[in-house]
Motif scaffolding. Structure first.
Motif, PDB file in Angstrom:
ATOM      1  N   VAL A 338      -7.569   5.496  -5.178  1.00  0.00           N
ATOM      2  CA  VAL A 338      -7.741   4.048  -5.137  1.00  0.00           C
ATOM      3  C   VAL A 338      -6.391   3.388  -4.897  1.00  0.00           C
ATOM      4  CG1 VAL A 338      -8.298   2.010  -6.522  1.00  0.00           C
ATOM      5  CG2 VAL A 338      -9.813   4.002  -6.558  1.00  0.00           C
ATOM      6  N   ILE A 339      -5.350   3.919  -5.506  1.00  0.00           N
ATOM      7  CA  ILE A 339      -4.011   3.345  -5.350  1.00  0.00           C
ATOM      8  C   ILE A 339      -3.532   3.539  -3.918  1.00  0.00           C
ATOM      9  CG2 ILE A 339      -1.658   3.331  -6.249  1.00  0.00           C
ATOM     10  CD1 ILE A 339      -3.892   2.561  -8.276  1.00  0.00           C
ATOM     11  N   LEU A 340      -3.558   4.770  -3.449  1.00  0.00           N
ATOM     12  CA  LEU A 340      -3.182   5.092  -2.068  1.00  0.00           C
ATOM     13  C   LEU A 340      -4.057   6.252  -1.605  1.00  0.00           C
ATOM     14  CD1 LEU A 340       0.738   5.035  -2.299  1.00  0.00           C
ATOM     15  CD2 LEU A 340      -0.699   3.324  -1.170  1.00  0.00           C
ATOM     16  N   THR A 341      -4.819   6.061  -0.561  1.00  0.00           N
ATOM     17  CA  THR A 341      -5.590   7.166   0.002  1.00  0.00           C
ATOM     18  C   THR A 341      -4.652   8.178   0.636  1.00  0.00           C
ATOM     19  OG1 THR A 341      -5.802   6.057   2.134  1.00  0.00           O
ATOM     20  CG2 THR A 341      -7.535   5.641   0.498  1.00  0.00           C
ATOM     21  N   ASN A 342      -5.142   9.361   0.893  1.00  0.00           N
ATOM     22  CA  ASN A 342      -4.306  10.379   1.536  1.00  0.00           C
ATOM     23  C   ASN A 342      -3.783   9.934   2.899  1.00  0.00           C
ATOM     24  OD1 ASN A 342      -4.494  12.088  -0.644  1.00  0.00           O
ATOM     25  ND2 ASN A 342      -6.171  13.292   0.207  1.00  0.00           N
ATOM     26  N   PRO A 343      -4.602   9.273   3.749  1.00  0.00           N
ATOM     27  CA  PRO A 343      -4.036   8.778   5.016  1.00  0.00           C
ATOM     28  C   PRO A 343      -2.902   7.779   4.810  1.00  0.00           C
ATOM     29  CG  PRO A 343      -6.423   8.876   5.177  1.00  0.00           C
ATOM     30  CD  PRO A 343      -6.080   9.149   3.744  1.00  0.00           C
ATOM     31  N   LEU A 344      -3.010   6.913   3.808  1.00  0.00           N
ATOM     32  CA  LEU A 344      -1.922   5.975   3.528  1.00  0.00           C
ATOM     33  C   LEU A 344      -0.687   6.712   3.019  1.00  0.00           C
ATOM     34  CD1 LEU A 344      -3.795   2.983   1.828  1.00  0.00           C
ATOM     35  CD2 LEU A 344      -2.775   3.038   4.116  1.00  0.00           C
ATOM     36  N   MET A 345      -0.895   7.714   2.185  1.00  0.00           N
ATOM     37  CA  MET A 345       0.228   8.522   1.705  1.00  0.00           C
ATOM     38  C   MET A 345       0.956   9.164   2.879  1.00  0.00           C
ATOM     39  SD  MET A 345       0.435   8.742  -1.795  1.00  0.00           S
ATOM     40  CE  MET A 345       0.799  10.420  -2.337  1.00  0.00           C
ATOM     41  N   ASP A 346       0.212   9.725   3.803  1.00  0.00           N
ATOM     42  CA  ASP A 346       0.827  10.388   4.965  1.00  0.00           C
ATOM     43  C   ASP A 346       1.611   9.384   5.807  1.00  0.00           C
ATOM     44  OD1 ASP A 346      -0.250  12.797   4.208  1.00  0.00           O
ATOM     45  OD2 ASP A 346      -1.977  12.671   5.550  1.00  0.00           O
ATOM     46  N   ALA A 347       1.012   8.201   6.014  1.00  0.00           N
ATOM     47  CA  ALA A 347       1.683   7.191   6.835  1.00  0.00           C
ATOM     48  C   ALA A 347       2.970   6.713   6.189  1.00  0.00           C
ATOM     49  CB  ALA A 347       0.735   6.015   7.077  1.00  0.00           C
ATOM     50  N   LEU A 348       2.964   6.504   4.891  1.00  0.00           N
ATOM     51  CA  LEU A 348       4.165   6.037   4.191  1.00  0.00           C
ATOM     52  C   LEU A 348       5.227   7.121   4.118  1.00  0.00           C
ATOM     53  CD1 LEU A 348       2.452   4.071   1.293  1.00  0.00           C
ATOM     54  CD2 LEU A 348       3.809   3.089   3.149  1.00  0.00           C
ATOM     55  N   ALA A 349       4.796   8.367   3.953  1.00  0.00           N
ATOM     56  CA  ALA A 349       5.759   9.465   3.908  1.00  0.00           C
ATOM     57  C   ALA A 349       6.410   9.678   5.268  1.00  0.00           C
ATOM     58  CB  ALA A 349       5.078  10.749   3.443  1.00  0.00           C
ATOM     59  N   LEU A 372      -0.205  -6.000  -5.416  1.00  0.00           N
ATOM     60  CA  LEU A 372       0.051  -5.164  -6.586  1.00  0.00           C
ATOM     61  C   LEU A 372       1.254  -4.248  -6.422  1.00  0.00           C
ATOM     62  CD1 LEU A 372      -3.584  -4.068  -7.548  1.00  0.00           C
ATOM     63  CD2 LEU A 372      -2.163  -5.781  -8.684  1.00  0.00           C
ATOM     64  N   TYR A 373       1.440  -3.699  -5.207  1.00  0.00           N
ATOM     65  CA  TYR A 373       2.402  -2.611  -5.039  1.00  0.00           C
ATOM     66  C   TYR A 373       3.448  -2.836  -3.958  1.00  0.00           C
ATOM     67  CZ  TYR A 373      -1.849  -0.565  -7.051  1.00  0.00           C
ATOM     68  OH  TYR A 373      -2.971  -0.332  -7.794  1.00  0.00           O
ATOM     69  N   GLY A 374       3.348  -3.939  -3.198  1.00  0.00           N
ATOM     70  CA  GLY A 374       4.221  -4.101  -2.033  1.00  0.00           C
ATOM     71  C   GLY A 374       5.689  -3.957  -2.343  1.00  0.00           C
ATOM     72  N   ASP A 375       6.216  -4.787  -3.228  1.00  0.00           N
ATOM     73  CA  ASP A 375       7.643  -4.735  -3.549  1.00  0.00           C
ATOM     74  C   ASP A 375       8.017  -3.394  -4.174  1.00  0.00           C
ATOM     75  OD1 ASP A 375       8.163  -7.313  -2.619  1.00  0.00           O
ATOM     76  OD2 ASP A 375       7.614  -8.220  -4.535  1.00  0.00           O
TER      77      ASP A 375
END
Length: 389
Positions: A338-349, A372-375
């Motif tokens: 819910v916090i970060l999906t795996n695709p979002l994790m991959d994109a940010l990494a 909630l998490y941007g900054d």
């Protein structure tokens, strides 16, 4: 206790498909499922498209002339009309191949996974939420059979009979858990990424561990695996059976590593069926010998590792994101995805954002996550920039 549609209407010609579509257009929410003959044919066909409302169930027999799924294009593309699917990914691919794109998806399987419910199957949800038992005996049946046996017909109708009510209950649970925006964003991603199915076998990559193998041994095993894959495609297409019926991925891996040289050794390999050994044993052994001889002559490519510039901070970003995801999930009492999906994790990494504005451009991130998490995420990833950026 809610009421559910009784019976189901068969849609077997163009006139019936048009009439059913007109009825469905009046419903704000639809339950959708489909059946293919993937367990019984080399190239699976769409055999049925089931659509349900609170009042009706329609079984579109897509193997019949005139029953064209494209009649449903406007209906399925309307983002204001909710489409309840359960485990939609494969279904979305079949529909995309038929020219039908879906908007307004609510995937109950994805939703309950993000909710962290221990049982996520449709039968489990029907039993626990509605007290209904759904039979499972036809999960691997051949849905290209005509006429369809009554038991199989009931089975496919039941896949949508209860889905609208289940979908609403799951959606309410998501709203109560304050994760509905995250679920809907992931459903939108699934719709956008759905594409026509790749050619059968086109994406095969042997799962071979390098552990204990030299570069030459790995190259030989890889070449054998690729050759075996080409053979199974050829044989499966000729017999019109799934390629795994000829050789499973497990069987290919075992043969590539053990490299048997007799029919008896072939039969001992994991997952290799006796019928395949009897029909194709000589060809399998010849393929293995051919690749072994190429290895002796030095004709195999030893360099199987992709080359490119190494990102020294990639692993550090991944570890920081994993820790962040767990920490935030614990605080919100939600699942980590819910916090970060795996695709979002991959994109940010892969590419850390320089600022919150850039983070906001990341597809399927959403306004809630920005708030909630941007900054926090920008600050978390700032010590690990991509070199040269």
């Amino acid at each position: 206790m809610p009421t559910f549609p009784q019976g189901a209407l068969d849609v077997v010609d163009a006139a019936g498909a048009e009439a059913a579509t007109r009825v469905l257009e009046a419903a704000p929410e639809l339950a959708v499922d489909l059946e293919a003959d993937a367990m019984h044919a080399f190239r699976a066909r769409l055999c049925f498209l089931q659509l349900g409302t609170d009042a009706d169930i329609f079984l579109f027999d897509t193997l019949q002339p005139g029953v064209d799924p494209r009649l449903l294009v406007p209906l399925m593309a309307d983002p204001e009309r909710t489409k309840f699917f359960h485990a939609a990914q494969g279904d979305l691919q079949f529909l995309a191949e038929a020219g039908v794109r879906v908007r307004g998806l609510f995937d109950t399987h994805r939703a309950v996974t993000l909710l962290g419910w221990p049982k996520v199957g449709l039968a489990d949800l029907a039993r626990e939420r509605l007290g209904v038992e759904l039979p499972k005996e036809h999960q691997q049946s051949d849905f290209s059979l005509r006429p369809l046996p009554p038991g199989m017909r009931d089975y496919i109708a039941n896949d949508v009979r209860y889905l609208c009510e289940l979908g609403r209950q799951v959606r309410d649970a998501c709203r109560e858990a304050d994760i509905l925006e995250e679920v809907l964003l992931d459903c939108a991603r699934m719709c956008d990424e759905a594409a026509a199915r790749p050619e059968t076998g086109a994406e095969y990559k042997p799962k071979l561990s390098r552990s204990g193998l030299s570069a030459a041994q790995y190259a030989l095993a890889h070449a054998i695996a690729q050759g075996l894959h080409r053979l199974r495609l050829e044989w499966a297409e000729k017999d019109n059976v799934p390629m795994g019926r000829m050789l499973s991925n497990m069987a290919i891996t075992d043969l590539a590593l053990k490299q048997p040289n007799t029919h008896k050794d072939l039969a001992r390999a994991a997952g290799v069926r006796g019928a395949v050994v009897r029909a194709h044993g000589d060809a399998l052994l010849a393929l293995i010998r051919e690749q072994q001889e190429k290895a002796v002559r030095g004709e195999l490519d030893l360099d199987r590792e992709p080359k490119g510039p190494r990102d020294p901070h990639r692993r550090k970003r991944e570890e920081a994101l994993k820790a962040f995801r767990v920490e935030q999930a614990t605080a919100r009492k939600v699942t980590p995805s819910v916090i970060l999906t795996n695709p979002l994790m991959d994109a940010l990494a892969a590419k850390p954002p320089a600022n919150v504005e850039e983070l906001g451009q990341l597809p399927y991130f959403g306004e809630k996550r920005i708030k909630l998490y941007g900054d926090k995420l920008v600050a978390l990833l700032a010590p690990f920039p991509v070199l040269g950026s």
